[in-house]
Design an enzyme around this catalytic site. Structure first.
Site, short mmCIF file in Angstrom:
data_model
loop_
_atom_site.label_atom_id
_atom_site.label_comp_id
_atom_site.label_asym_id
_atom_site.label_seq_id
_atom_site.Cartn_x
_atom_site.Cartn_y
_atom_site.Cartn_z
N CYS A 84 1.88 5.78 6.34
CA CYS A 84 0.56 5.92 6.15
C CYS A 84 -0.32 4.56 6.42
O CYS A 84 0.18 3.39 6.42
CB CYS A 84 0.36 6.39 4.75
SG CYS A 84 -1.32 6.96 4.03
N CYS A 88 -2.57 3.60 -1.28
CA CYS A 88 -2.85 4.19 -2.46
C CYS A 88 -1.87 3.84 -3.69
O CYS A 88 -0.55 4.04 -3.42
CB CYS A 88 -2.92 5.70 -2.45
SG CYS A 88 -3.97 6.34 -1.48
N CYS A 91 0.88 6.39 -4.87
CA CYS A 91 1.42 7.40 -3.94
C CYS A 91 2.79 7.60 -4.41
O CYS A 91 3.64 6.57 -4.90
CB CYS A 91 1.61 6.70 -2.66
SG CYS A 91 2.21 7.65 -1.49
#
Length: 362
Positions: A84, A88, A91
């Site tokens: 990714c 985040c 996550c």
């Protein structure tokens, strides 16, 4: 070659040939697909051996088999990549590997799922558009809709890597595009980990909404409610974007993913209480497309396949993998998935998920 086809499969082929001539036309389509699946099975030995070498090394302990689990994978979430471009903090499916199945092996696995009863496939990550600039994903989407003829094909993405040319090539095969957006305050998105230099996550969301309308793809929003956005009122923004569904998740801790010694994230700082989650939901009770999911509803109500096509069992607060469906088949692997079908239905997992049936005003 034919000696490699399983006996039960050969019998299915034989039964197709002995149907009355009047039904011959309707039999040729399924027969062709059965033949193709047979060649995939017979020709996949080398890839299976490579896959077995990867999946056995360092694999966590197996979850205990539960013979009462359902064996029909009606709706499957395939996390084909863990990579990714965002970071985040909460996550719960992190970049622990960079492995992605060869395209033909992924298609073979999807065919096995279709044979076992799959009606909906959701592609996720990581970020699914990061591999091969979205072309790998596009080919899988087209395969599932055009060849497997699944009622619903969907994607969950952060949206940052999607370009209009992808919609031009593959939009007609996609039913639903879900974009992750946790805040309509760009500073909050940066705190969470969805910041990417000069790009504005919220502005990009609005552009994607327009493309979904132009290319007739149902638009959905996913939000993870956490310590940084729990006080926010998103009502007006969501109503303006008018998604078919607004999926609202409570921040969830998964051992080895976002909490614990082996985790790549430390999500404890993002966690909110059940009461805080309920207060957020109450603040947005007038949003008709809101679909809430608490930790209890979310944990065991998803059928999740990882990058090796192993079902992930989250019952013990971590992700314990089954053997790959490419090695043992769907029926055997799914027994280790920990899937709770009752909770799946309770949280509204089965809904109108084909864009042909949504009857949207494009």
């Amino acid at each position: 070659m034919w000696m490699l086809v399983p006996v039960t499969f050969a019998l299915r082929l034989l039964s197709a040939f002995v149907q009355p001539l009047g039904s011959l036309g309707s039999s040729l389509g399924p027969l062709f697909l059965w033949l193709r699946a047979a060649f995939w099975r017979a020709g996949g030995d080398r890839s299976r051996q490579q896959l077995q070498g990867k999946t056995k090394a360092g694999e966590p302990p197996r979850a205990q088999e539960d013979s009462h689990l359902p064996t029909t994978p009606t709706s499957v979430n395939y996390h084909f990549t863990r990579q990714c471009n965002y970071k985040c903090g909460f996550c719960f499916h992190t970049a622990k590997t960079s492995f992605v199945l060869p395209l033909e092996e992924a298609k073979r696995g999807l065919w096995l799922l279709k044979e076992a009863g799959m009606e909906k496939i959701n592609f996720s990550g990581g970020e699914p558009f990061i591999h091969d600039r979205g072309e790998y994903l596009g080919k899988l989407v087209r395969f599932c809709k055009e060849e497997l003829q699944l009622p619903s094909v969907s994607i969950v993405s952060n949206g940052s890597l999607i370009r209009e040319r992808w919609f031009k090539s593959y939009g007609e095969y996609l039913d639903i595009l879900a974009i992750s957006c946790d805040s309509f305050d760009e500073q909050v998105n940066v705190l969470i980990g969805r910041g990417q230099g000069k790009k504005n996550h919220v502005e990009n969301l609005q552009k994607l909404r327009t493309w979904c309308r132009d290319y007739k793809v149902a638009f959905k929003i996913n939000s993870v409610i956490n310590r940084f956005n729990v006080e926010e009122d998103m009502t007006e923004h969501i109503k303006a974007l008018n998604p078919v569904r607004w999926k609202v998740f409570q921040c969830l801790l998964i051992e080895g993913e976002n909490v614990g010694e082996d985790a790549l994230r430390e999500a404890e700082q993002f966690v909110i209480s059940d009461e805080e989650f309920e207060e957020f939901l109450d603040r947005h009770k007038d949003v008709s497309c809101l679909v809430p999911e608490s930790n209890q509803e979310m944990r065991d109500s998803y059928l999740i396949l990882d990058e090796y096509m192993r079902f992930l069992n989250c019952r013990n607060g971590r992700k314990d993998p089954s053997k790959s469906i490419l090695d043992v088949g769907v029926e055997k692997a799914i027994k280790f998935s920990g899937f709770d079908e009752k909770m799946f239905l309770k949280r509204g997992g089965k809904y109108v998920w084909s864009k042909a049936d949504l009857k949207l005003d494009w």
